[in-house]
Design an enzyme around this catalytic site. Structure first.
Site, mmCIF file in Angstrom:
data_model
loop_
_atom_site.group_PDB
_atom_site.id
_atom_site.type_symbol
_atom_site.label_atom_id
_atom_site.label_comp_id
_atom_site.label_asym_id
_atom_site.label_seq_id
_atom_site.Cartn_x
_atom_site.Cartn_y
_atom_site.Cartn_z
ATOM 1 N N ARG A 95 1.238 1.560 -6.004
ATOM 2 C CA ARG A 95 1.361 0.662 -4.954
ATOM 3 C C ARG A 95 -0.018 0.050 -4.649
ATOM 4 N NH1 ARG A 95 6.127 1.519 -2.449
ATOM 5 N NH2 ARG A 95 5.431 0.390 -0.510
ATOM 6 N N GLU A 147 22.726 -20.731 -6.907
ATOM 7 C CA GLU A 147 22.156 -19.296 -7.033
ATOM 8 C C GLU A 147 23.539 -18.443 -6.413
ATOM 9 O OE1 GLU A 147 20.676 -17.393 -8.466
ATOM 10 O OE2 GLU A 147 20.349 -15.383 -7.551
ATOM 11 N N ASN A 155 1.122 -0.102 5.772
ATOM 12 C CA ASN A 155 1.544 -0.821 4.767
ATOM 13 C C ASN A 155 2.205 -1.818 5.202
ATOM 14 O OD1 ASN A 155 2.689 -1.747 2.304
ATOM 15 N ND2 ASN A 155 4.385 -0.148 2.390
ATOM 16 N N GLY A 156 1.746 -2.965 4.814
ATOM 17 C CA GLY A 156 2.634 -4.309 5.471
ATOM 18 C C GLY A 156 1.646 -5.274 6.017
ATOM 19 N N LYS A 175 20.511 -7.071 -18.890
ATOM 20 C CA LYS A 175 19.305 -7.474 -18.040
ATOM 21 C C LYS A 175 18.534 -8.553 -18.567
ATOM 22 C CE LYS A 175 17.163 -7.115 -14.140
ATOM 23 N NZ LYS A 175 17.701 -7.962 -13.149
ATOM 24 N N GLU A 204 28.883 -13.512 -11.274
ATOM 25 C CA GLU A 204 28.481 -12.616 -12.264
ATOM 26 C C GLU A 204 28.747 -11.264 -11.787
ATOM 27 O OE1 GLU A 204 24.368 -12.142 -12.962
ATOM 28 O OE2 GLU A 204 23.905 -12.755 -11.145
ATOM 29 N N HIS A 254 32.215 -37.071 -5.164
ATOM 30 C CA HIS A 254 32.143 -37.592 -6.710
ATOM 31 C C HIS A 254 33.158 -36.708 -7.567
ATOM 32 C CE1 HIS A 254 29.298 -40.445 -5.476
ATOM 33 N NE2 HIS A 254 28.573 -39.597 -5.102
ATOM 34 N N CYS A 312 0.783 -1.119 -0.093
ATOM 35 C CA CYS A 312 -0.183 -0.078 0.131
ATOM 36 C C CYS A 312 1.013 1.203 0.134
ATOM 37 C CB CYS A 312 -0.843 0.241 1.364
ATOM 38 S SG CYS A 312 -1.772 -1.604 1.537
ATOM 39 N N TRP A 369 -4.031 -1.787 -1.040
ATOM 40 C CA TRP A 369 -4.048 -3.071 -1.696
ATOM 41 C C TRP A 369 -4.115 -3.972 -0.945
ATOM 42 C CZ3 TRP A 369 -1.339 -7.690 -2.187
ATOM 43 C CH2 TRP A 369 -1.664 -8.202 -3.438
ATOM 44 N N LYS A 398 25.588 -15.871 -8.340
ATOM 45 C CA LYS A 398 25.602 -14.156 -7.826
ATOM 46 C C LYS A 398 27.196 -13.801 -7.858
ATOM 47 C CE LYS A 398 22.418 -13.026 -8.593
ATOM 48 N NZ LYS A 398 21.228 -13.601 -8.770
#
Ligand code: F6R
Length: 608
Positions: free
Chosen positions: A27, A480, A98-99, A603, A487, A503, A2, A74, A484
């Site tokens: 929002r 991941e 908000n939250g 991107k 990159e 292995h 919100c 929201w 990260k």
């Protein structure tokens, strides 16, 4: 998600609150409202639907107060009705929020036991009542607000207005963003700088846990321990606002910090918070019960999200998943059964290999679901079911918040699938959704590890190779983590399933090799400890990401153990993404690389 705003002004604030809300409408816009003080009494106007409805109300009943708060909603807890619209108020306090306030059920019981009647289905209303009760016990407004804030659990931002106090707003930030704007004899607060742009270009972004006493001529900010804190005032250029980094040095860091909020926002799209159940939105009502298998494909980080999704679909819904990276999937000539469903995951929605795989599946009679962050993208347009991740624009090339929002969507879908397929009971569903609702709070906690991680990153920036290990749902996190780090810091890193170490990769281990182990205390923890022992026996330097229980039980010497909050196993992959991202980020900063635009990358990868 919100939008909230507040003004302690010198001229009537309602028109300006409305103006700020228009800038926050992105929002959420299922209801809106403002509250001001007239003759020291709280008055409010609220309306269901878009802001124009509130605008019409304010035309009919103008508010004249010089201090006020506003909200565009929201919906999470409670339907988008006028009654549930913010500000929520008692005779003495009005609140916008908000939250998520996680413990609102317990707090509602406490309020009822104290003899007060709640008017709405929202979590927010408890804040107004708790403060009112504290005021009735004789506390002054600031003390009453401080006492109440200490009782709230969750990730949220709040603005509070009091009857009889025409020079006081309280602002509080825990997990959700909030900025304070400095004017000339006036002060403002808002969910972001964009909201405040017409009034001022001098902004302080509250830090997590901060709360502030805002008056016309002064702002006092307190940290989470109640100690007065100094926060920098930044000057912004209005034309740069859409690409504002806030207090952060890079977009990547800003986006890492946005995760408590955007994860909550995404979750709210797929679950009913009050009922603790999955409620797939219109356009995404997938019939999982009728499926024999599910195919999934994606690239890079989005693929690792899919890999975690595979564990969830198979464990929670007993739904077998065919999974492959899109550049392989498109040429594998996968045989696909009739009337199957294929899910594609993409931040940009334009990745060429993912799109080609989607088209292959479409040609072979599959229904298409797309988990996408850009709703206007090609992948979204070509899907039967659009499953948005509500991460907001991701500017840093390395994907962070999009990843955790992809995971959040997959978790909600897997719980929904589990329920539809009869594998999860209603009680299981409630427990899993409750765990998911607590994610934003755990994410905020995980962000507090940043200083420790920065220290560790300094050491990592001196090495040439790093190994990441994980088992079960932590295996994709190891992949991941390695991606990260590679990159953005250009340090060579590999992610392995912990059991796979012996292995081959174990040959790499010596005293120069840091091994980062992602291991929440779950049912495969002991197995991972055995793998850590194999590393320790060969002089490898272990960095362990775990929780209290894991740290207590891991009988292995580590170079560093990072302790995350304890949480249900189902949500751990989402929360453990934070330290993995921060470690890569700070290592790259020490290396002096271009964090937001690392070399050779783009991107959106629209070529094969
Ligand atoms: C890594 C990263 C990439 C993307 C991949 C897919 O940080 O951002 O690996 O995840 O290029 O991109 P999307 O999600 O746009 O399809």
């Amino acid at each position: 998600m919100c939008g909230i705003v507040g003004i302690v002004g010198t001229t009537p604030v309602a028109p300006r609150l409305l103006d700020a809300l228009k800038r926050l409408e992105y929002r959420g816009y299922d209801s809106a409202g403002v509250a001001t003080l007239e003759n020291k009494k709280l008055t409010r106007e609220r309306a269901k639907g878009k802001l124009v409805n509130l605008e019409n109300r304010l035309h009919e009943h103008p508010l004249s107060g010089l201090i006020g708060i506003g909200h565009t909603r929201w919906a999470t807890h409670g339907a988008p009705t006028e009654v549930n619209a913010h500000p929520h108020a008692t005779e003495s306090v009005a609140v916008v929020h908000n939250g998520i306030i996680e413990n609102f059920q317990e707090l509602r019981a406490e309020i009822r036991a104290a003899g007060r009647t709640l008017q709405t289905d929202t979590d927010t209303e408890v804040v107004a009542h708790l403060i009112t009760l504290a005021l009735a016990r004789g506390l002054d407004p600031v003390a009453a607000a401080a006492e109440t804030l200490a009782k709230l659990e969750g990730a949220f931002a709040l603005a509070i207005l009091f009857a009889h106090e025409d020079d006081l707003l309280i602002a509080a930030r825990r997990g959700s963003p909030l900025a304070i704007g400095y004017g000339d004899g006036e002060m403002y607060l808002g969910s972001d700088a964009i909201a405040l742009a017409p009034f001022t270009n001098r902004i302080t972004y509250l830090e997590d846990g901060d709360w502030a006493v805002v008056r016309r001529k002064s702002v006092s900010i307190y940290d989470e321990n109640g100690v007065e804190a100094r926060r920098p005032v930044s000057h912004f250029v209005a034309s740069n606002l859409m690409v504002d980094k806030g207090n952060h040095r890079h977009f990547m860091l800003k986006e890492i910090y946005e995760q408590p909020e955007v994860v909550a926002h995404t979750l709210g799209h797929y679950v009913d918070f009050a009922e603790r159940r999955v409620a797939l939105p219109e356009g995404a009502e997938i019939d999982f019960a009728g499926l024999d298998r599910l195919a999934m494909s994606a690239c890079g980080t989005a693929f690792y999200a899919a890999l975690v999704g595979q564990y969830w679909f198979e464990q929670l819904a007993r739904l077998p998943v065919d999974l492959d990276i899109a550049s392989e999937f498109r040429y594998r000539e996968v045989p696909l059964g009739a009337n199957g469903l294929s899910l594609f995951i993409s931040q940009s929605g334009e990745t060429a290999d993912t799109l080609a795989s989607l088209r292959y599946c479409r040609e072979h009679g599959q229904k298409i679901g797309a988990i996408v962050n850009v709703p206007t993208s090609t992948i979204a347009r070509e899907a039967d079911y659009i499953l948005p991740t509500l991460a907001g624009p991701e500017i840093g090339v390395a994907s962070t918040k999009a990843f955790t929002c992809q995971l959040t969507t997959l978790l909600a879908l897997a719980i929904g699938a589990g329920r539809q397929r009869g594998h999860l009971s209603r009680e299981d569903e409630e427990q899993l959704v409750q765990a998911a609702i607590e994610m934003p709070r755990h994410l905020s906690q995980a962000l507090k590890l940043e200083d420790e991680i920065e220290g560790l990153a300094k050491e990592l920036s001196r090495v040439k190779h790093v190994l990441y290990l994980g088992r079960g749902k932590s295996f994709p996190l190891a992949l991941e983590g390695a991606l990260k780090l590679k990159e953005i810091s250009y340090i060579h890193a590999e992610g392995y399933a912990a059991g796979e170490l012996k292995h081959g990769p174990i040959a790499l281990i010596d005293e120069t090799m840091p091994v980062i182990v992602v291991a929440p205390y779950d049912k495969v923890f002991d197995k991972t400890v055995s793998n850590m022992q194999e590393v320790a026996a060969r002089g490898g330097r272990i960095i362990l990401l775990t929780d209290e229980e894991g740290a207590r039980s891991a009988s292995v010497d580590t170079m560093k153990t990072l302790i995350l909050p304890s949480m249900p196993a189902a949500i751990a992959p989402i929360v453990y993404a934070v330290p993995v991202q921060l470690l890569a980020y700070h290592t790259a900063v020490f290396m002096g690389t271009d964090v937001d635009q690392p070399r050779n990358l783009a991107k959106s990868v629209t070529v094969e």
